[in-house]
Design a protein around this motif. Structure first.
Motif, PDB file in Angstrom:
ATOM      1  N   ARG A   1       0.869  -1.175   0.000  1.00 61.64           N
ATOM      2  CA  ARG A   1       0.000   0.000   0.000  1.00 61.64           C
ATOM      3  C   ARG A   1       0.911   1.231   0.000  1.00 61.64           C
ATOM      4  O   ARG A   1       1.885   1.281   0.779  1.00 61.64           O
ATOM      5  N   PRO A   2       0.633   2.224  -0.848  1.00 58.01           N
ATOM      6  CA  PRO A   2       1.545   3.380  -0.940  1.00 58.01           C
ATOM      7  C   PRO A   2       1.704   4.119   0.382  1.00 58.01           C
ATOM      8  O   PRO A   2       2.770   4.680   0.660  1.00 58.01           O
ATOM      9  N   GLU A   3       0.665   4.093   1.214  1.00 54.71           N
ATOM     10  CA  GLU A   3       0.707   4.841   2.477  1.00 54.71           C
ATOM     11  C   GLU A   3       1.808   4.345   3.412  1.00 54.71           C
ATOM     12  O   GLU A   3       2.297   5.093   4.253  1.00 54.71           O
ATOM     13  N   ILE A   4       2.179   3.073   3.274  1.00 57.43           N
ATOM     14  CA  ILE A   4       3.179   2.493   4.186  1.00 57.43           C
ATOM     15  C   ILE A   4       4.374   1.933   3.405  1.00 57.43           C
ATOM     16  O   ILE A   4       5.116   1.083   3.903  1.00 57.43           O
ATOM     17  N   ALA A   5       4.566   2.437   2.191  1.00 61.76           N
ATOM     18  CA  ALA A   5       5.618   1.894   1.317  1.00 61.76           C
ATOM     19  C   ALA A   5       7.002   1.973   1.961  1.00 61.76           C
ATOM     20  O   ALA A   5       7.845   1.097   1.747  1.00 61.76           O
ATOM     21  N   GLY A   6       7.235   3.025   2.743  1.00 60.66           N
ATOM     22  CA  GLY A   6       8.550   3.195   3.362  1.00 60.66           C
ATOM     23  C   GLY A   6       8.854   2.117   4.385  1.00 60.66           C
ATOM     24  O   GLY A   6      10.007   1.691   4.526  1.00 60.66           O
ATOM     25  N   VAL A   7       7.846   1.663   5.092  1.00 64.02           N
ATOM     26  CA  VAL A   7       8.047   0.593   6.080  1.00 64.02           C
ATOM     27  C   VAL A   7       8.169  -0.750   5.356  1.00 64.02           C
ATOM     28  O   VAL A   7       9.041  -1.569   5.691  1.00 64.02           O
TER      29      VAL A   7
ATOM     30  N   GLU B   1       8.015   2.703  -6.211  1.00 63.28           N
ATOM     31  CA  GLU B   1       8.343   1.982  -4.973  1.00 63.28           C
ATOM     32  C   GLU B   1       8.215   0.471  -5.191  1.00 63.28           C
ATOM     33  O   GLU B   1       9.003  -0.312  -4.637  1.00 63.28           O
TER      34      GLU B   1
ATOM     35  N   TYR C   1      -3.570   2.913   9.458  1.00 62.02           N
ATOM     36  CA  TYR C   1      -2.246   2.298   9.624  1.00 62.02           C
ATOM     37  C   TYR C   1      -1.643   2.651  10.978  1.00 62.02           C
ATOM     38  O   TYR C   1      -1.640   3.820  11.370  1.00 62.02           O
TER      39      TYR C   1
ATOM     40  N   PRO D   1       1.383   2.896  14.094  1.00 65.11           N
ATOM     41  CA  PRO D   1       2.793   3.300  14.104  1.00 65.11           C
ATOM     42  C   PRO D   1       3.682   2.164  13.587  1.00 65.11           C
ATOM     43  O   PRO D   1       3.322   0.981  13.671  1.00 65.11           O
ATOM     44  N   GLU D   2       4.828   2.547  13.086  1.00 71.25           N
ATOM     45  CA  GLU D   2       5.723   1.592  12.432  1.00 71.25           C
ATOM     46  C   GLU D   2       6.013   0.369  13.300  1.00 71.25           C
ATOM     47  O   GLU D   2       5.996  -0.771  12.816  1.00 71.25           O
TER      48      GLU D   2
ATOM     49  N   GLU E   1       4.225  -1.067  15.569  1.00 68.24           N
ATOM     50  CA  GLU E   1       3.078  -1.995  15.612  1.00 68.24           C
ATOM     51  C   GLU E   1       2.950  -2.772  14.306  1.00 68.24           C
ATOM     52  O   GLU E   1       2.654  -3.969  14.303  1.00 68.24           O
ATOM     53  N   LEU E   2       3.171  -2.073  13.215  1.00 70.76           N
ATOM     54  CA  LEU E   2       3.072  -2.727  11.905  1.00 70.76           C
ATOM     55  C   LEU E   2       4.133  -3.828  11.780  1.00 70.76           C
ATOM     56  O   LEU E   2       3.860  -4.946  11.336  1.00 70.76           O
TER      57      LEU E   2
END
Lengths: 318, 307
Positions: free
Chosen positions: B37-43, B71, B281, B283-284, B286-287
């Motif tokens: 998902r683009p919203e969390i691509a960095g993680v 990404e 989403y 916090p990182e 938790e994900l």
């Protein structure tokens, strides 16, 4: 009188400036102009795309403020106001909620942005708009790191690649003066010389950033590309500082997902800043921040379910 | 083990008369993945030992235009598989599946060099009306005929195998002629299609219908499962909702462990599992913890209390 002397006399009688006929000189001048234009643009391209010195890239990493300034002259102000809002010092419309404390660890630019916002809120004249060029030392910092050109750099650079055009133009100018002195028509040559101003106009323009500056900005925009507004980055996931970093690298677009009221507040408004600039004549930046180039500014701030594709997962049975 | 191996052997030997992909060919995906998902691509880009990502096919441009997010391209360049996951093909539509939509899925698979593509056992449109929702199929012979024809047509036009996913439903159509597991087994038998087992959907359906999810899992044709979805949900008004916006419940993780064990016992190896998170989403940390919990659930033994 010898035979040679006879020839000299005939040439003088003919009266060609520098013994070159007008049409012949014009053809020669056009040829030299074409060569000079090509040479100038080749030299310019090589100068502006030179491989940056590795030392300029590998020193201390840039700060968010420096990156923001590389992206846009008003970038540091945008970053500063985002920081003030994030820390709860100003509200979504730019009104002061509390005075900063030492624990906030505000830098000089952010402190001055707070003063500018307070001044604008007290007296909202366009000339007071915070985006109207907040004096800061960030420009000096990035120029010291040779990521932006100084005035001296710009002229030095121009000398490096403009000399072929300048040489041909000088030749044309001298020929015009000589022609006038000789009583010859110079209108066509004058026209050719005037036409040389067109490539000169394009060649003389310089980018804001040096190759090293462009490389540093592009590298960080690539490294943090997931914070681009079109990704609607989850700021809850990345943490509060992500919004500041996104604003620094990509402009105000992500603020729409952070706080739409703040993102559209007049203190960040590109339109307001531009109008203020037009009225006050003080605005010198080429981009005011605001929504910038982000296409996401008008989109909803709500998170999409199922990866932006409408329905495919949660609650949809997938 | 013998049953699983025999079915697989038979499947390998069988080739669809309709397309060039061997029906029984099993794509090589394993490990743990996540729904991109683009919203969390960095993680997602920094998750440890990420094996694959699943990408919503309809987010990769529209028909005639195609765009892979940079990404996703970065992940692809790192050798991480990307599986296109369709949500609007409507395999359950009585009017058939649209060729353009299949072509788009095929383009996604080719562009991403995907090992397979997936869709849902559901319909999203009927009578010219778009439901905007994955609607469950009636478990009847008639519905099975429709699904079979649509799946065969889709398989015939895809360059890679197709896996179909069981959906969550808050209601059941009347006059069901099959249980869910019988329905899936019959579908597999008729088409050779692979299964994308959504463990959370299985849990939701069992719980909302008052059945034991472990019994349901036991009856699933597990040897045909290509990979599995794991997602979070929440209870509301006495019903369990598969929201994809809440943490994955322990009970679902226990099912993951049970299924991994079942596959290991059958000599089939642990299938690939992936986390689906579609909004709100966390916090990182938790994900990452959710992702790690799935990884742990596939390797650790099932707690005795959960059996």
């Amino acid at each position: 009188m010898t035979k040679d002397n006879d020839l000299d006399v005939s040439l003088l009688a003919n009266g060609d400036t520098w013994s070159i006929s007008g049409p012949t000189f014009l053809r020669l001048f056009l040829f030299l102009s074409a060569v000079a234009i090509v040479a100038t643009f080749v030299l310019r391209y090589r100068y502006l795309h030179a491989e940056p010195d590795e030392e300029l890239l590998s020193k201390t990493p840039p700060t968010a403020m420096q990156l923001a300034f590389l992206r846009d002259a008003s970038g540091p102000t945008l970053v500063a106001m985002t920081t003030l809002h994030r820390l709860g010092i100003i509200d979504s419309r730019g009104f002061t909620l509390r005075m900063p404390t030492a624990a906030d660890q505000l830098d000089d630019v952010t402190r001055r942005a707070l003063s500018a916002v307070q001044a604008y809120r007290a007296d909202p004249r366009p000339s007071q708009h915070p985006l109207n060029g907040l004096n800061s030392s960030i420009g000096d910092e990035v120029r010291a790191r040779r990521w932006m050109y100084t005035e001296a750099d710009i002229w030095r650079a121009r000398l490096n690649f403009l000399w072929p055009l300048a040489a041909v133009a000088t030749l044309g100018a001298i020929r015009i003066f000589a022609g006038i002195s000789n009583g010859k028509p110079v209108s066509l040559l004058l026209l050719c010389l005037a036409l040389l101003l067109i490539p000169l106009f394009f060649a003389i323009s310089m980018p804001r950033l040096t190759p090293a500056g462009q490389r540093v900005l592009a590298h960080h925009q690539q490294l943090y590309s997931y914070l681009q507004p079109q990704n609607r980055p989850s700021l809850r996931t990345y943490g509060p500082e992500a919004v500041t970093f996104s604003a620094a690298l990509f402009g105000a677009g992500t603020l729409m997902f952070y706080d739409p009221t703040f993102a559209t507040a007049d203190i960040l408004s590109a339109g307001e800043a531009a109008r203020a600039a037009a009225r006050s004549g003080q605005y010198t930046s080429n981009n005011s921040g605001g929504c910038g180039s982000s296409s996401s500014c008008s989109s909803s701030s709500g998170s999409s379910s199922c990866g932006g594709g409408g329905c495919g997962g949660g609650g949809c049975g997938g | 083990m013998a049953v699983g191996a025999a079915v697989e052997e038979a499947a390998v030997a069988r080739t669809s008369p309709l397309h060039g992909v061997s029906v029984g060919w099993r794509p090589e995906i394993a490990g743990v993945g996540i729904g991109w998902r683009p919203e969390i691509a960095g993680v997602i880009a920094t998750l440890p030992e990420l094996s694959f990502v699943e990408v919503i096919a309809e987010s990769l441009g529209h028909y005639g235009s195609f765009a892979v997010d940079p990404e996703i391209a970065k992940l692809h360049n790192r050798g991480i598989d990307a599986i296109p996951h369709g949500i609007r093909l409507s395999l359950g539509s009585a009017t058939g599946v649209e060729t353009e939509r299949i072509a788009h899925l095929a383009s996604c698979a080719e562009a991403l060099n995907s090992p397979l593509v997936s869709e849902h056992i559901a319909f999203v449109r009927a009578g010219g009306i778009e439901a905007g929702h994955l609607l469950p199929m009636p478990r009847t012979r008639e519905a099975l005929e429709v699904l079979t024809a649509n799946i065969r047509k889709t398989q015939a036009n895809l360059p890679v195998p197709l896996a179909v996913e069981n959906v969550a439903a808050l209601f059941e159509w009347p006059d069901a002629e099959f249980t869910e597991s019988e329905f899936l087994a019959e579908l597999v038998e008729r088409t050779g299609v692979l299964l994308l087992l959504d463990v959370a959907n299985l849990y939701a359906n069992a719980r909302n219908c008052g059945r034991d999810p472990f019994d349901e899992l036991e009856r699933m044709p597990v040897e045909h499962v290509a990979y599995c979805h794991v997602a979070g949900g929440a209870e509301s008004d006495g019903m369990y909702h598969d929201t994809h916006t809440h943490p994955v419940p322990e009970a679902v993780l226990d099912l993951v462990t049970a299924f991994a064990e079942k596959r290991r016992d059958a000599g089939l190896g642990v299938p690939a599992f992936m986390l689906e998170r579609d909004g709100d989403y966390p916090p990182e940390a938790e994900l990452r913890a959710e992702y790690e919990a799935i990884r742990a659930a596939t390797t650790q033994p099932l707690p005795t209390a959960a059996r």
